[in-house]
Design a protein around this motif. Sequence first.
Motif, PDB file in Angstrom:
ATOM      1  N   TRP A  27    -118.942  51.689  74.293  1.00 23.33           N
ATOM      2  CA  TRP A  27    -118.995  51.302  75.717  1.00 23.33           C
ATOM      3  C   TRP A  27    -119.280  52.293  76.823  1.00 23.33           C
ATOM      4  N   ALA A  28    -118.509  53.499  76.694  1.00 23.45           N
ATOM      5  CA  ALA A  28    -118.469  54.418  77.659  1.00 23.45           C
ATOM      6  C   ALA A  28    -119.893  55.179  77.586  1.00 23.45           C
ATOM      7  N   ALA A  29    -120.314  55.198  76.297  1.00 21.47           N
ATOM      8  CA  ALA A  29    -121.615  56.017  76.195  1.00 21.47           C
ATOM      9  C   ALA A  29    -122.770  55.000  76.799  1.00 21.47           C
ATOM     10  N   GLN A  30    -122.653  53.578  76.509  1.00 22.09           N
ATOM     11  CA  GLN A  30    -123.697  52.902  77.003  1.00 22.09           C
ATOM     12  C   GLN A  30    -123.707  52.493  78.430  1.00 22.09           C
ATOM     13  N   ARG A  31    -122.499  52.313  79.033  1.00 17.30           N
ATOM     14  CA  ARG A  31    -122.312  52.449  80.447  1.00 17.30           C
ATOM     15  C   ARG A  31    -122.745  53.708  81.154  1.00 17.30           C
ATOM     16  N   ASN A  32    -122.568  54.886  80.674  1.00 18.52           N
ATOM     17  CA  ASN A  32    -123.189  56.023  81.348  1.00 18.52           C
ATOM     18  C   ASN A  32    -124.907  55.919  81.052  1.00 18.52           C
ATOM     19  N   ALA A  33    -125.281  55.577  80.185  1.00 22.13           N
ATOM     20  CA  ALA A  33    -126.491  55.314  79.989  1.00 22.13           C
ATOM     21  C   ALA A  33    -127.311  54.437  80.925  1.00 22.13           C
ATOM     22  N   VAL A  34    -126.821  53.351  81.264  1.00 26.45           N
ATOM     23  CA  VAL A  34    -127.070  52.235  81.998  1.00 26.45           C
ATOM     24  C   VAL A  34    -127.216  52.640  83.317  1.00 26.45           C
ATOM     25  N   ALA A  35    -126.057  53.547  83.832  1.00 29.81           N
ATOM     26  CA  ALA A  35    -125.889  54.165  85.146  1.00 29.81           C
ATOM     27  C   ALA A  35    -126.995  55.211  85.297  1.00 29.81           C
ATOM     28  N   LYS A  36    -127.338  55.627  84.601  1.00 29.53           N
ATOM     29  CA  LYS A  36    -128.641  56.681  84.690  1.00 29.53           C
ATOM     30  C   LYS A  36    -129.879  55.919  84.902  1.00 29.53           C
ATOM     31  N   GLY A  37    -130.113  54.766  84.094  1.00 36.26           N
ATOM     32  CA  GLY A  37    -131.195  53.989  84.236  1.00 36.26           C
ATOM     33  C   GLY A  37    -131.324  53.417  85.484  1.00 36.26           C
ATOM     34  N   VAL A  38    -129.986  52.809  86.181  1.00 35.34           N
ATOM     35  CA  VAL A  38    -130.249  52.189  87.386  1.00 35.34           C
ATOM     36  C   VAL A  38    -130.674  53.194  88.469  1.00 35.34           C
ATOM     37  N   GLN A  39    -130.073  54.314  88.475  1.00 36.50           N
ATOM     38  CA  GLN A  39    -130.745  55.308  89.229  1.00 36.50           C
ATOM     39  C   GLN A  39    -132.200  55.784  89.279  1.00 36.50           C
ATOM     40  N   ALA A  40    -132.541  55.804  87.844  1.00 36.79           N
ATOM     41  CA  ALA A  40    -134.125  56.180  87.565  1.00 36.79           C
ATOM     42  C   ALA A  40    -134.774  55.089  88.171  1.00 36.79           C
ATOM     43  N   THR A  41    -134.674  53.499  88.148  1.00 39.83           N
ATOM     44  CA  THR A  41    -135.454  52.751  88.515  1.00 39.83           C
ATOM     45  C   THR A  41    -135.269  52.402  90.256  1.00 39.83           C
ATOM     46  N   GLN A  42    -134.156  53.152  90.539  1.00 39.36           N
ATOM     47  CA  GLN A  42    -134.232  53.353  92.242  1.00 39.36           C
ATOM     48  C   GLN A  42    -135.060  54.274  92.641  1.00 39.36           C
ATOM     49  N   PRO A  49    -139.160  52.209  90.212  1.00 38.65           N
ATOM     50  CA  PRO A  49    -139.066  50.750  89.667  1.00 38.65           C
ATOM     51  C   PRO A  49    -139.856  50.251  88.649  1.00 38.65           C
ATOM     52  N   SER A  50    -141.323  51.038  88.937  1.00 38.87           N
ATOM     53  CA  SER A  50    -142.385  50.244  88.166  1.00 38.87           C
ATOM     54  C   SER A  50    -142.559  50.407  86.844  1.00 38.87           C
ATOM     55  N   LYS A  51    -141.399  51.258  86.062  1.00 39.66           N
ATOM     56  CA  LYS A  51    -141.451  51.415  84.854  1.00 39.66           C
ATOM     57  C   LYS A  51    -140.183  51.566  84.134  1.00 39.66           C
ATOM     58  N   PRO A  52    -139.768  51.408  82.649  1.00 33.20           N
ATOM     59  CA  PRO A  52    -138.663  51.524  82.333  1.00 33.20           C
ATOM     60  C   PRO A  52    -138.372  53.022  82.015  1.00 33.20           C
ATOM     61  N   PRO A  53    -137.064  53.433  82.537  1.00 32.06           N
ATOM     62  CA  PRO A  53    -136.611  55.082  82.033  1.00 32.06           C
ATOM     63  C   PRO A  53    -136.883  55.264  80.745  1.00 32.06           C
ATOM     64  N   SER A  54    -137.271  56.423  80.352  1.00 24.24           N
ATOM     65  CA  SER A  54    -137.303  56.948  79.083  1.00 24.24           C
ATOM     66  C   SER A  54    -136.457  58.133  78.785  1.00 24.24           C
ATOM     67  N   GLY A  55    -135.987  58.428  77.494  1.00 27.97           N
ATOM     68  CA  GLY A  55    -135.452  59.660  77.119  1.00 27.97           C
ATOM     69  C   GLY A  55    -134.010  59.403  77.530  1.00 27.97           C
ATOM     70  N   ILE A  56    -133.218  58.292  77.850  1.00 25.44           N
ATOM     71  CA  ILE A  56    -131.913  58.265  78.043  1.00 25.44           C
ATOM     72  C   ILE A  56    -131.229  57.978  76.656  1.00 25.44           C
ATOM     73  N   SER A  57    -130.263  58.758  76.258  1.00 28.29           N
ATOM     74  CA  SER A  57    -129.491  58.363  75.026  1.00 28.29           C
ATOM     75  C   SER A  57    -128.807  57.150  75.434  1.00 28.29           C
ATOM     76  N   ASN A  58    -128.586  56.438  74.104  1.00 26.05           N
ATOM     77  CA  ASN A  58    -127.673  55.464  74.025  1.00 26.05           C
ATOM     78  C   ASN A  58    -127.928  54.222  75.029  1.00 26.05           C
ATOM     79  N   ASP A  59    -129.231  54.224  75.506  1.00 27.43           N
ATOM     80  CA  ASP A  59    -129.550  53.264  76.406  1.00 27.43           C
ATOM     81  C   ASP A  59    -129.787  51.944  75.747  1.00 27.43           C
ATOM     82  N   PRO A  60    -129.069  51.041  75.791  1.00 29.38           N
ATOM     83  CA  PRO A  60    -129.247  49.658  75.212  1.00 29.38           C
ATOM     84  C   PRO A  60    -130.574  48.649  76.016  1.00 29.38           C
TER      85      PRO A  60
END
Length: 366
Positions: free
Chosen positions: A178-193, A196-207
């Motif tokens: 859970w901690a690893a995926q929560r951390n990955a998704v938080a990075k994804g949220v920041q990346a899309t901010q 936002p036009s494309k999904p982030p790439s290269g984030i480990s444990n990104d569900p």
Amino acid sequence: MTSVYTGYNNPYSAGSAYSRAVATQPSLANVLATIDDSSTAGGGSATNLTLSDAARAQLANTASQPDFATVTTAARAALDKLYAAAKATGPLDADGKLTIDLTTLDRRALFAVATNNGGKFTPDEQSVAAAALDSRFNAALAPAAQTSKLTGDYGAIYKAALDYLDAASPEEKATTIWAAQRNAVAKGVQATQTDPSKPPSGISNDPVAAYLTQYPGGSPTATQDFSSVAKTVRATLDAQAKAAAALGRELVFDPGRKTGQLADLSSIDNRSLSAIALNKDQLFSSQESFAAKKELDSRGRASILTALKQSQKSGDPTQLSLGILNAYSAMSSEERQATHWTTSLRDTAVQNYKSTHTLLSMLKGG
């Protein structure tokens, strides 16, 4: 012989990961401490794990919840009851097909089964519970994934993933996955901010990345045949009528009726309600269809109101259009037909979102 359920591939909460998870009951202080410590994982403030309002509410409510041992015992009893009703001895038959429906078990109960808390569950039970959790994660992401395809903004699906993870139980949050995926998704949220036009790439444990790879079309496509849905919900209403008759009452569908027992439609899902409302197989009375239509309309208004409140609370006017699009994307074609949520409504919401987003970007740039 132990069967292996292979009906899922999503890395989120995969069976093997759940089996390795530590499912002990932490105190609220320990949960908060774990979250605070994990905020520095990956380095820097970019991955700070700020709890959403939903997560804070869930944590504040923890004290009123039963302890995990009680949940586990109840889950064991629930499975045994399902087996008895299905005349089965386990969750899988000789062909590896499910014998029971786990939708009546909540997320925390499924987690207890998937992690074999207390050693009370078989490998098959652990496997199907993990699969059910995967399905719920997919269901949480599917509408937002469709919305992201419509708007070109992948922030929607990362926010949906964040909300889903934040709604986890304390036991689930205490696991490393859970901690690893929560951390990955938080990075994804920041990346899309930022873009936002494309999904982030290269984030480990990104569900989310795993989900988009598995479902490039935006969502799982398998759905139950609509006639089967109608027959199942017909049986549900008949069971309510039988229970009412046992008490000497008539099952009624008009809340204005002075006598009789009012049918409970609150636990019936939207697609089943649309089967009643559309009545394609002529299995329902006009009163039943009218009541189902009213219930669907009420839920539709509630979803729009929720989106409006979110927009007002966040100060982000795009949240209204996104909320409407998420609601639209979550519907089956039959639900849209029953509620008159047309493609014209969808296209208007997309255009409103894009126009508002463009104006906001101009203002920020200025």
